[in-house]
Structures are given as C-alpha cells and as structure tokens.
Motif scaffolding. Structure first.
Motif, PDB file in Angstrom:
ATOM      1  N   ILE A 282      -7.012   6.892  15.043  1.00  0.00           N
ATOM      2  CA  ILE A 282      -6.574   5.597  15.196  1.00  0.00           C
ATOM      3  C   ILE A 282      -6.480   5.047  13.677  1.00  0.00           C
ATOM      4  O   ILE A 282      -6.009   3.672  14.028  1.00  0.00           O
ATOM      5  N   PHE A 283      -6.670   5.665  12.900  1.00  0.00           N
ATOM      6  CA  PHE A 283      -6.357   5.249  11.337  1.00  0.00           C
ATOM      7  C   PHE A 283      -5.134   5.528  10.788  1.00  0.00           C
ATOM      8  O   PHE A 283      -4.717   5.185   9.918  1.00  0.00           O
TER       9      PHE A 283
ATOM     10  N   LEU B 195       1.046  -1.233  -0.084  1.00  0.00           N
ATOM     11  CA  LEU B 195      -0.018  -0.159   0.033  1.00  0.00           C
ATOM     12  C   LEU B 195       0.822   1.236   0.155  1.00  0.00           C
ATOM     13  O   LEU B 195       0.313   2.447  -0.388  1.00  0.00           O
ATOM     14  N   GLU B 196       2.050   1.210   0.577  1.00  0.00           N
ATOM     15  CA  GLU B 196       3.101   2.193   0.624  1.00  0.00           C
ATOM     16  C   GLU B 196       3.546   2.830  -0.950  1.00  0.00           C
ATOM     17  O   GLU B 196       3.894   3.669  -1.262  1.00  0.00           O
TER      18      GLU B 196
ATOM     19  N   TYR C   2      -4.806   0.973  10.144  1.00  0.00           N
ATOM     20  CA  TYR C   2      -4.315   1.927   8.907  1.00  0.00           C
ATOM     21  C   TYR C   2      -4.512   1.090   7.618  1.00  0.00           C
ATOM     22  O   TYR C   2      -4.834   1.744   6.634  1.00  0.00           O
ATOM     23  N   ILE C   3      -4.280  -0.173   7.639  1.00  0.00           N
ATOM     24  CA  ILE C   3      -4.548  -1.021   6.533  1.00  0.00           C
ATOM     25  C   ILE C   3      -5.859  -0.927   6.269  1.00  0.00           C
ATOM     26  O   ILE C   3      -6.313  -0.719   4.811  1.00  0.00           O
ATOM     27  N   VAL C   4      -6.914  -1.137   6.921  1.00  0.00           N
ATOM     28  CA  VAL C   4      -8.319  -1.109   6.871  1.00  0.00           C
ATOM     29  C   VAL C   4      -8.698   0.327   6.133  1.00  0.00           C
ATOM     30  O   VAL C   4      -9.317   0.160   5.110  1.00  0.00           O
ATOM     31  N   LYS C   5      -8.065   1.428   6.549  1.00  0.00           N
ATOM     32  CA  LYS C   5      -8.660   2.577   5.954  1.00  0.00           C
ATOM     33  C   LYS C   5      -8.037   2.697   4.476  1.00  0.00           C
ATOM     34  O   LYS C   5      -8.708   3.270   3.707  1.00  0.00           O
TER      35      LYS C   5
END
Length: 291
Positions: free
Chosen positions: A234-235, A131-132, A257-260
């Motif tokens: 929290i994200f 994702l990065e 972070y991954i979820v968002k």
C-alpha cells in the motif's frame, strides 16, 4: 501483454531447440569431446534460462508500472473533474436562482469543501514531484504539532459527516522540528484515508502523545482492514486495490507513498496494525524527536 508473452515463450523454445540440435551435431561429429560439449551446453543453457526469466520479470514489472500510471491518470482526471463540476453547478445555481442568504451560505460552504479537495490533490502531486528529486531537501522549522493536528481534524470533520466522527486525544503543546508542509500532508492523508475507508459516519480516532522520548501519532479506523499481504504494497506509488473503473473510493494512489517517503526523510517510521474487531491502525513514530 498475452501476445508479448506468447512471442517470448516461442523465442525461448526456439532458442533451446536450436541449442540442443547444434549440441547433438557437435557430439555426433566429435564424440571424443562429448563431456565438454554437454557441460558447456548445460552452463550456457542455465545462463540463458536465468537471463530469460530476469527479462520476463522486468517486462512484467514494466507492464504493471504502465498499468498503474494509466490508473493514476484515470483517477486524477476523475478527482479533478468531480469537484470542478460540483463547484460549477453551485455557482450557476446561485447566479440563476433567487436564493435566500442561508441557501447561498450552504452552497458556498459546499463549494469551499470541493475547492479544499482540489487543493489537497494539487499539494499531493506537487509534493510527489519534489520527493522524486533526490537532491531536494525538506526545509525544517519548529511548529506546534498539536495545533496543526487539531486544525486538520477540524477541516476534515466538516467535510466528512454532520455528526462528530473524528475523535482525538492530543497531548497539548507538542513542538516538532520538521517540514510543516510535508507533515501537514502526512496527517491529512492518514486521517482522510481513515474516514474514506470506514463505513459512513463511523468513528475515527486520532492520538498524539510523547512516549519514552519518542513522538507517537496514530490514526485508528473501523473499516474493512488491510490484508497482511498488502500491508507493504500500500506504500508503493500508484498502488491501489482493484481497478479505477470498479473502485468506489476516491484517490490517486499517491497518499500513502507520500506518507512513507516524507517520514523516511524525517527519520520516522510508520507501521500498520490490525484494529480489533475490524479496521486498521496507522502508527507513526518520530524517534528522539526532541533532539
């Protein structure tokens, strides 16, 4: 950090003092240009102070990022070490002791749970790395979302408690076109967090349904809840409340972070609501998901 801030404030004080001193000398020797000198001096001072405050903010932000990364390294080290030590102990016990078949099954089942924990951790780190990379495109395929959620709940239920604590209401045969690996990670993180931050063996409720052309997925827990001022924080990557030395719950600060990020790449949204009387509701919406 305190020494750096002290030096920072000292340099600002010194620079402003020098500016005022040179301004005084210029006014003394050229009184006819007093207005221009004072005006330009004030503009320069305002620009200087503005730049100093921006620099302070950036330095503070860099310090926070470094602290979060250190916390992440501490957390991931613990997350790797704990299940590995557990698996090692179970295997050594099986090899050294004359256990009956049932005892061996229990030890092997517990070892499998720890290996699944390691697998989830590796998947989180792997997905974060992907994702990065802004050029990375999530591959999308059609799959049965209902079946996927059922499989994840079944696995996490076995790892959570002996009693049935994860209850669910899933609309049958819902098809979704998305990155199955990434969506699996999203569901796992949300349900696992709900179990993790709830009291022991408290009920967690998972819901999946179609609603007005949208796909709604929600996870409800009965934990302590999340303060309003932290609902957005929290994200953030690596963000966790407290320090790794004092925090009792396991985690690396990557899950939400991954979820968002995954949901953003699927044009989906997530919001956090309060669950009365206690707890939180994480609600995911895939708008016009069938298109």
């Amino acid at each position: 950090m305190k020494k750096a801030l002290f030096l920072f404030y000292f340099l600002i004080f010194y620079a402003i003092t020098q500016l005022l001193w040179w301004g005084y000398i210029l006014v003394k020797f050229e009184p006819d240009r007093k207005g221009m000198i004072i005006g330009e001096g004030l503009i320069f001072m305002l620009i200087f102070v503005w730049g100093a405050l921006k620099l302070k903010k950036q330095v503070k932000r860099e310090h926070e990022i470094n602290q979060q990364q250190q916390n992440f390294l501490l957390a991931i080290t613990h997350e790797l070490k704990s299940p590995l030590a557990s698996v090692k102990l179970y295997i050594q016990t099986i090899l050294k002791r004359d256990l009956d078949r049932e005892q061996q099954k229990v030890f092997l089942a517990n070892s499998l749970k720890d290996i699944e924990r390691l697998d989830d951790l590796v998947e989180n780190v792997l997905l974060t790395t992907k994702l990065e990379n802004r050029a990375y495109q999530l591959p999308k395929e059609a799959f049965n979302m209902t079946v996927l959620v059922e499989e994840i709940i079944d696995r996490l239920q076995k790892n959570a408690c002996k009693s049935q604590i994860i209850k669910y209401d899933l609309e049958p045969n819902i098809e979704l076109k998305a990155d199955k690996f990434a969506i699996t990670n999203v569901i796992t993180n949300l349900v696992e967090n709900a179990v993790k931050y709830s009291p022991p063996c408290a009920t967690v409720f998972v819901k999946l349904q179609q609603q007005a052309g949208n796909l709604l997925f929600s996870v409800t827990d009965h934990g302590e809840g999340i303060p309003d001022e932290e609902k957005k924080l929290i994200f953030n990557k690596f963000y966790r409340v407290g320090s790794e030395a004092t925090r009792k719950t396991k985690g690396t600060g990557l899950g939400l972070y991954i979820v968002k990020t995954v949901l953003q790449k699927h044009n989906a949204t997530i919001r956090v609501k309060n669950n009365n009387p206690t707890g939180s509701i994480f609600e995911v919406i895939f708008e016009n998901y069938a298109n």
